[in-house]
Design a protein around this motif. Structure first.
Motif, mmCIF file in Angstrom:
data_model
loop_
_atom_site.group_PDB
_atom_site.id
_atom_site.type_symbol
_atom_site.label_atom_id
_atom_site.label_comp_id
_atom_site.label_asym_id
_atom_site.label_seq_id
_atom_site.Cartn_x
_atom_site.Cartn_y
_atom_site.Cartn_z
ATOM 1 N N THR A 1 -0.011 -3.189 -7.690
ATOM 2 C CA THR A 1 -0.685 -3.187 -7.174
ATOM 3 C C THR A 1 -0.932 -4.367 -8.340
ATOM 4 N N ALA B 1 -2.025 8.266 -12.340
ATOM 5 C CA ALA B 1 -2.314 8.211 -10.500
ATOM 6 C C ALA B 1 -2.435 7.029 -10.612
ATOM 7 N N ILE C 1 -1.068 3.273 3.171
ATOM 8 C CA ILE C 1 -1.819 4.310 3.041
ATOM 9 C C ILE C 1 -1.462 6.083 3.673
ATOM 10 N N ALA D 1 2.393 6.381 3.381
ATOM 11 C CA ALA D 1 2.905 6.901 1.818
ATOM 12 C C ALA D 1 1.873 7.997 2.093
ATOM 13 N N SER E 1 -0.688 2.492 -9.500
ATOM 14 C CA SER E 1 -1.717 2.469 -8.495
ATOM 15 C C SER E 1 -2.046 0.899 -8.802
ATOM 16 N N PRO F 1 1.866 7.984 -5.979
ATOM 17 C CA PRO F 1 0.449 9.472 -6.319
ATOM 18 C C PRO F 1 0.290 10.801 -4.802
ATOM 19 N N PHE F 2 0.114 10.574 -3.859
ATOM 20 C CA PHE F 2 -0.015 11.531 -2.821
ATOM 21 C C PHE F 2 1.515 12.652 -3.148
ATOM 22 N N ALA G 1 1.270 -1.669 0.129
ATOM 23 C CA ALA G 1 0.221 -0.426 -0.278
ATOM 24 C C ALA G 1 1.063 1.795 0.233
ATOM 25 N N SER G 2 2.029 0.740 0.623
ATOM 26 C CA SER G 2 3.104 2.367 0.777
ATOM 27 C C SER G 2 3.469 2.594 -0.476
ATOM 28 N N PHE H 1 1.247 4.222 -3.160
ATOM 29 C CA PHE H 1 0.659 5.547 -2.917
ATOM 30 C C PHE H 1 0.975 6.216 -2.814
#
Length: 457
Positions: free
Chosen positions: A204, A196, A104, A107, A200, A58-59, A51-52, A55
């Motif tokens: 994944t 993004a 998340i 991230a 992502s 994008p973050f 998850a880290s 994202f």
């Protein structure tokens, strides 16, 4: 306000590596409480990292455009809340779900903390505060095995997450009440939603496909989908005016090969703590507290030698130091592929010392090479790219271990009776990691001279 920015960013930089290395010591205890088989145990670590890594980009880009404080605060609130919920989980499936959400939040922190520091402190103070920030990362790595082992042995694994909740609460309060203003550098630019989504979903699918290829019939198709989506992401980034990831930087061979070397090194070394935690507690029968003290040997050497290696790379060509570090990591990983149930504990610690020295010699000089390969206006992008390589490498490291656990331990609980299969999985994992490092030495040496590049900037 600067001191509060430093406090918040430094505590946040401490929390994530501290929790990661502490949870490794708790994995056997979590498995016993929830009666989890080997693959599920792997996902407790892998889900957070996946998850880290998915994202972070994008973050990080969203923070540049819409405000780093906003994203940082949302991240630390998410991270803190999920620390509490993870400590209260009542099943393995619930814990893995919370770990995904935890990742998340992580991230959002990874993509903003250092950028806020860089924006608040003037150039003449920046080196000092970034040094403090790096020291916090290594302190977290060093204290994680000791504190994690102690808490698991004395109080139970849930207290690792509860301690993270309390520390995260401090960062939330400092950020809300002491950090004034906002920081962003992307005014007038546009976000890349298509990039993004492609990144992502592609990451994944790729990581899940690698990890589950032995345990899920559909995994090869998911893996292929990941490759197609990431290829589409690259095409999108090359065409979009304001990309998530500036791929033009990779035309610089020093920058490209330095990032590739980082990806390889993290892929080869991150899962060492996870594997050795299982080895020491399941195969050797040690308690979590004792295992934590043994695992301390590697991060202590990393913390002590990384600053020295960084300073040395200002005088000696970074690629030579980084390549030596990669070679020492290869030696340590190869030696770990030979351990058995009776290998002396002092020998294990000796191999960890070798890995710690290798990591220190690689990490700081390689970071120096990355940042020296670009113009100052690209420092933020270069730092984010290197951070992405680190997290993707860590996630890939655990995905490869999950692959081999699925090959040898599918459906098997991690108990002393499973020691022969666990050892077989460990041996093949360490051997593959050693091969990766051997290839990494080539890319590290092939990157070219940083000093020549500096002269042209």
């Amino acid at each position: 306000m600067k001191k509060y920015v430093l406090l918040a960013a430094t505590l946040a930089s401490f929390l994530t590596p501290f929790m990661g290395s502490a949870v490794n010591l708790a994995v056997p205890a979590i498995g016993r409480e929830f009666h989890l088989e080997a693959l599920m145990l792997n996902w407790i670590v892998t889900s957070y990292l996946l998850a880290s890594s998915v994202f972070l980009l994008p973050f990080g880009r969203a923070a540049d455009l819409y405000g780093r404080k906003k994203v940082f605060l949302a991240g630390i609130i998410t991270y803190t809340l999920l620390s509490l919920l993870s400590g209260l989980a009542t099943s393995g499936e619930m814990l893995i779900l919370f770990r995904i959400l935890h990742g998340i939040g992580g991230a959002m922190i990874f993509g903003t903390g250092v950028a806020i520091l860089t924006g608040v402190f003037p150039p003449q103070e920046r080196g000092k505060v970034l040094g403090i920030n790096v020291a916090a990362v290594y302190t977290g790595l060093s204290l994680g095995p000791v504190v994690g082992g102690f808490l698991t042995h004395q109080l139970g694994w849930r207290y690792i997450f509860l301690l993270n909740f309390l520390l995260g609460l401090i960062v939330v309060l400092v950020t809300v009440f002491k950090l004034k203003g906002e920081w962003r550098d992307g005014r007038g630019e546009k976000y890349d939603p298509a990039g993004a989504v492609l990144y992502s979903l592609g990451m994944t699918a790729l990581m899940y496909g690698i990890a589950a290829v032995n345990s899920a019939p559909h995994a090869p198709w998911v893996l292929l989908l990941g490759v197609v989506l990431l290829a589409s992401f690259i095409r999108q980034e090359l065409r979009y005016r304001y990309p998530l990831l500036n791929l033009n930087l990779f035309r610089n061979l020093v920058f490209a090969f330095s990032n590739l070397a980082a990806l390889i090194h993290y892929s080869a070394t991150f899962a060492v703590g996870f594997l050795l935690s299982l080895y020491l507690q399941v195969v050797r029968g040690l308690d979590a507290q004792t295992a934590g003290f043994i695992l301390l040997a590697q991060p202590i050497l990393m913390a002590l030698l990384s600053p020295l290696a960084g300073r040395l790379s200002d005088r000696v060509e970074p690629r030579l130091l980084a390549s030596l570090g990669m070679a020492l990591s290869f030696a340590g990983l190869f030696l770990f592929s030979l351990i058995n149930k009776t290998t002396p504990l002092w020998t294990i610690m000796g191999y960890l010392v070798l890995l710690g020295i290798g990591f220190a010699l690689f990490s700081s000089p390689n970071t120096n090479a990355v940042m020296s390969a670009v113009e100052k206006r690209y420092y933020g992008v270069a730092s984010a790219t290197l951070g992405t390589m680190r997290l993707v490498g860590q996630a890939l490291s655990m995905a490869l271990v999950t692959f081999f656990f699925g090959l040898y331990l599918k459906g098997t609980a991690i108990t002393p009776a499973a020691s022969p299969l666990l050892l077989k999985s460990m041996h093949i994992s360490f051997l593959l990691f050693a091969v990766l490092c051997a290839g990494g030495v080539f890319f590290s040496l092939a990157r070219g001279e940083v000093r020549e590049k500096e002269g042209r900037l």
